[in-house]
Design a protein around this motif. Structure first.
Motif: not given
Length: 84
Positions: A42-63
């Motif tokens: 979706q970013s047209g390749g502007c975002y290049q993910y790595t294995k260190d990428a972390t996703i967490y809940d935006k509201e409570n900041r929990n993983i």
């Protein structure tokens, strides 16, 4: 039937938000890969993910527990996540 929910993912690196449909029968670990690939596309390749990428809940900041499915965690449409 593969039920999906829509999640909103804020990508801190790009200061931008993306919408991604993810299946409810996959674990958080599995959908992380789906989300990362979708953001890259979706970013047209502007975002290049790595294995260190972390996703967490935006509201409570929990993983969330990465071994549970979205369905087991009772996560709903409109879930807001942050990617760092």
């Amino acid at each position: 039937m593969d039920i999906k929910i829509l999640v909103e993912v804020y990508v801190k690196q790009l200061n931008k938000t993306y919408n991604v449909f993810v299946p409810t029968n996959k674990t958080i670990h599995e959908i992380a890969s789906i989300i990362l690939k979708s953001i890259q596309e979706q970013s047209g390749g502007c975002y290049q993910y790595t294995k260190d990428a972390t996703i967490y809940d935006k509201e409570n900041r929990n993983i969330e527990n990465t071994t549970l499915t979205i369905e087991k965690l009772s996560l709903l449409n409109g879930l807001k996540l942050t990617l760092v």
